[in-house]
Write a protein that holds these residues in place. Structure first.
Motif, mmCIF file in Angstrom:
data_model
loop_
_atom_site.group_PDB
_atom_site.id
_atom_site.type_symbol
_atom_site.label_atom_id
_atom_site.label_comp_id
_atom_site.label_asym_id
_atom_site.label_seq_id
_atom_site.Cartn_x
_atom_site.Cartn_y
_atom_site.Cartn_z
ATOM 1 N N GLU A 49 0.826 -1.216 0.000
ATOM 2 C CA GLU A 49 0.000 0.000 0.000
ATOM 3 C C GLU A 49 0.856 1.260 0.000
ATOM 4 O O GLU A 49 0.400 2.318 -0.419
ATOM 5 C CB GLU A 49 -0.917 0.016 1.226
ATOM 6 N N THR A 50 2.115 1.133 0.451
ATOM 7 C CA THR A 50 3.002 2.295 0.539
ATOM 8 C C THR A 50 3.913 2.421 -0.672
ATOM 9 O O THR A 50 4.796 3.280 -0.693
ATOM 10 C CB THR A 50 3.864 2.200 1.804
ATOM 11 N N ALA A 51 3.724 1.560 -1.666
ATOM 12 C CA ALA A 51 4.625 1.548 -2.830
ATOM 13 C C ALA A 51 4.532 2.840 -3.630
ATOM 14 O O ALA A 51 3.484 3.499 -3.695
ATOM 15 C CB ALA A 51 4.296 0.364 -3.721
ATOM 16 N N GLU A 52 5.658 3.191 -4.223
ATOM 17 C CA GLU A 52 5.760 4.362 -5.105
ATOM 18 C C GLU A 52 6.165 3.898 -6.501
ATOM 19 O O GLU A 52 6.660 2.768 -6.665
ATOM 20 C CB GLU A 52 6.788 5.352 -4.553
ATOM 21 N N PRO A 53 5.973 4.743 -7.516
ATOM 22 C CA PRO A 53 6.334 4.350 -8.884
ATOM 23 C C PRO A 53 7.770 3.841 -9.023
ATOM 24 O O PRO A 53 8.026 2.878 -9.738
ATOM 25 C CB PRO A 53 6.109 5.632 -9.687
ATOM 26 N N ASP A 54 8.708 4.461 -8.309
ATOM 27 C CA ASP A 54 10.096 4.005 -8.388
ATOM 28 C C ASP A 54 10.247 2.587 -7.858
ATOM 29 O O ASP A 54 11.079 1.810 -8.344
ATOM 30 C CB ASP A 54 11.005 4.948 -7.598
ATOM 31 N N ASP A 55 9.451 2.248 -6.860
ATOM 32 C CA ASP A 55 9.503 0.896 -6.300
ATOM 33 C C ASP A 55 9.095 -0.139 -7.348
ATOM 34 O O ASP A 55 9.701 -1.203 -7.450
ATOM 35 C CB ASP A 55 8.581 0.790 -5.085
ATOM 36 N N VAL A 56 8.068 0.166 -8.103
ATOM 37 C CA VAL A 56 7.572 -0.759 -9.121
ATOM 38 C C VAL A 56 8.619 -0.942 -10.212
ATOM 39 O O VAL A 56 8.883 -2.067 -10.653
ATOM 40 C CB VAL A 56 6.249 -0.257 -9.718
ATOM 41 N N ARG A 57 9.240 0.154 -10.625
ATOM 42 C CA ARG A 57 10.275 0.060 -11.653
ATOM 43 C C ARG A 57 11.477 -0.731 -11.147
ATOM 44 O O ARG A 57 12.027 -1.576 -11.853
ATOM 45 C CB ARG A 57 10.706 1.475 -12.086
ATOM 46 N N ASP A 58 11.880 -0.457 -9.911
ATOM 47 C CA ASP A 58 13.054 -1.151 -9.354
ATOM 48 C C ASP A 58 12.779 -2.637 -9.159
ATOM 49 O O ASP A 58 13.680 -3.476 -9.328
ATOM 50 C CB ASP A 58 13.456 -0.512 -8.021
ATOM 51 N N PHE A 59 11.564 -2.984 -8.769
ATOM 52 C CA PHE A 59 11.226 -4.398 -8.566
ATOM 53 C C PHE A 59 11.296 -5.165 -9.879
ATOM 54 O O PHE A 59 11.815 -6.285 -9.929
ATOM 55 C CB PHE A 59 9.818 -4.519 -7.969
ATOM 56 N N GLN A 60 10.818 -4.555 -10.947
ATOM 57 C CA GLN A 60 10.880 -5.220 -12.250
ATOM 58 C C GLN A 60 12.322 -5.391 -12.692
ATOM 59 O O GLN A 60 12.689 -6.425 -13.266
ATOM 60 C CB GLN A 60 10.083 -4.400 -13.285
ATOM 61 N N GLN A 61 13.147 -4.395 -12.412
ATOM 62 C CA GLN A 61 14.566 -4.509 -12.743
ATOM 63 C C GLN A 61 15.223 -5.585 -11.904
ATOM 64 O O GLN A 61 16.077 -6.349 -12.384
ATOM 65 C CB GLN A 61 15.268 -3.161 -12.508
ATOM 66 N N HIS A 62 14.794 -5.694 -10.649
ATOM 67 C CA HIS A 62 15.316 -6.739 -9.754
ATOM 68 C C HIS A 62 14.997 -8.130 -10.297
ATOM 69 O O HIS A 62 15.863 -9.021 -10.269
ATOM 70 C CB HIS A 62 14.689 -6.556 -8.362
ATOM 71 N N LEU A 63 13.788 -8.326 -10.799
ATOM 72 C CA LEU A 63 13.405 -9.626 -11.352
ATOM 73 C C LEU A 63 14.283 -9.987 -12.551
ATOM 74 O O LEU A 63 14.697 -11.138 -12.711
ATOM 75 C CB LEU A 63 11.930 -9.614 -11.762
ATOM 76 N N ILE A 64 14.549 -9.011 -13.376
ATOM 77 C CA ILE A 64 15.372 -9.249 -14.563
ATOM 78 C C ILE A 64 16.811 -9.571 -14.170
ATOM 79 O O ILE A 64 17.416 -10.525 -14.671
ATOM 80 C CB ILE A 64 15.332 -8.022 -15.503
ATOM 81 N N GLU A 65 17.354 -8.805 -13.241
ATOM 82 C CA GLU A 65 18.758 -8.961 -12.854
ATOM 83 C C GLU A 65 19.015 -10.252 -12.088
ATOM 84 O O GLU A 65 20.139 -10.774 -12.112
ATOM 85 C CB GLU A 65 19.201 -7.760 -12.014
ATOM 86 N N THR A 66 18.011 -10.771 -11.406
ATOM 87 C CA THR A 66 18.187 -12.012 -10.630
ATOM 88 C C THR A 66 17.919 -13.253 -11.461
ATOM 89 O O THR A 66 17.876 -14.365 -10.923
ATOM 90 C CB THR A 66 17.261 -12.005 -9.401
ATOM 91 N N GLY A 67 17.749 -13.091 -12.768
ATOM 92 C CA GLY A 67 17.614 -14.241 -13.658
ATOM 93 C C GLY A 67 16.240 -14.861 -13.697
ATOM 94 O O GLY A 67 16.090 -16.002 -14.166
ATOM 95 N N THR A 68 15.225 -14.158 -13.230
ATOM 96 C CA THR A 68 13.859 -14.680 -13.306
ATOM 97 C C THR A 68 13.459 -14.840 -14.767
ATOM 98 O O THR A 68 13.693 -13.936 -15.575
ATOM 99 C CB THR A 68 12.872 -13.715 -12.614
ATOM 100 N N SER A 69 12.875 -15.958 -15.115
ATOM 101 C CA SER A 69 12.477 -16.187 -16.506
ATOM 102 C C SER A 69 11.423 -15.174 -16.925
ATOM 103 O O SER A 69 10.697 -14.625 -16.084
ATOM 104 C CB SER A 69 11.926 -17.600 -16.691
ATOM 105 N N ILE A 70 11.344 -14.941 -18.217
ATOM 106 C CA ILE A 70 10.382 -13.968 -18.723
ATOM 107 C C ILE A 70 8.960 -14.386 -18.384
ATOM 108 O O ILE A 70 8.125 -13.565 -17.993
ATOM 109 C CB ILE A 70 10.553 -13.794 -20.247
#
Length: 304
Positions: A49-70
């Motif tokens: 509930e406290t998330a900000e737009p930067d958090d959403v962008r960073d989380f998606q980048q985190h998924l990509i960088e940690t090797g999560t499959s598409i």
């Protein structure tokens, strides 16, 4: 499948479950969405509930960088998107979510001889019946284990598959060989596991307390049979369904009929089997063959 097992359920989780239930999302979709939001909250280390737009962008980048499959990444963000769009009404956060294009892969298919070897090496009659249903009728693992007596129509020679993927019913053929195997299995089937369930509601492949087997159990039986049949390809039980569709296509069955048998909503999903129908592909005459014939004809005309 009970998704409200925890007694300490948070108000946000309860609201999201209510929103998903109101929109008639299936149990598997609800579990997947909740798992995705739990993963986001764990990364965020505070309430979504406290998330900000930067958090959403960073989380998606985190998924990509940690090797999560598409595929996993897109499914995760679909669940998070439902939370933001429906439950929290945070459209500013929804705007930050994007999907990645998944690579297009053709399904792995077995030859008819390989399928025959797998069925012959099934470790038991029960396994042979289930694997025959998966290949001979193009059924998914969950569809096979959930079969009930009332789903088998010997008179019309069809099997009724009730509320499968996408909450759809469909009919598939009932080959004579499979009907014979089903009858043989019924004689061996342990009725002690019915737990008082009688008539058309009795499961054909019972587990415990009148419930059906787990799809994982049939997958293990398939792996055992494939290993015994010396199949070295990286196959799964679903490979039998792919092989069913491909072999029908090679035999000239109309692709729309195959679409109906598989329960596909879109024809494009079924059309991918044309890419692996090796019999059809090998039968196509290459333009190089014609080119060679043309050259030979010309050389004959120019000969003295």
């Amino acid at each position: 499948m009970n998704i409200q097992r925890s007694k300490n359920i948070t108000p946000l989780r309860a609201r999201m479950i209510a929103d998903m239930t109101a929109r008639n999302l299936g149990p598997a979709s609800q579990v997947g969405h909740l798992r995705a939001c739990k993963r986001f909250a764990a990364w965020l280390e505070r309430s979504p509930e406290t998330a900000e737009p930067d958090d959403v962008r960073d989380f998606q980048q985190h998924l990509i960088e940690t090797g999560t499959s598409i595929c996993t990444r897109n499914r995760t963000m679909t669940g998070v998107k439902f939370l933001f769009r429906v439950t929290l009404r945070r459209h500013d956060l929804v705007a930050e979510i994007f999907s990645l294009k998944e690579p297009v892969k053709i399904p792995l298919v077995l030859s008819r001889n390989e399928v025959k070897r797998i069925l012959l090496m099934a470790p038991s009659l029960k396994a042979r019946v289930m694997l025959s249903l998966a290949y001979g009728c193009g059924m998914r693992a969950g569809e096979v284990v959930r079969l009930r007596v009332g789903d088998i129509d010997g008179e019309q020679e069809i099997i009724r598959i009730v509320q499968s993927k996408g909450r759809k019913d469909r009919n598939v053929m009932l080959p004579g060989d499979i009907l014979g195997l089903l009858r043989d299995w019924w004689k061996e089937r342990p009725s002690s596991q019915d737990n008082g369930v009688a008539g058309p509601d009795r499961v054909i492949f019972p587990g415990y307390n009148g419930k059906h087997l787990s799809p994982r159990q049939i997958s293990r039986l398939f792996k055992q049979a494939a290993k015994a049949a010396a199949i070295t390809k990286p196959v799964t039980l679903h490979t039998l369904r792919h092989s069913f569709a491909t072999h029908l296509l090679e035999r000239g069955v109309d692709i729309r009929v195959i679409q109906a048998l598989l329960g596909h909503t879109k024809l494009t999903t079924t059309a991918r089997y044309a890419s692996v129908a090796t019999g059809m592909i090998s039968a196509v005459e290459s333009p190089l063959d014609n080119l060679g014939q043309t050259k030979r004809k010309k050389s004959k005309k120019g000969a003295p």
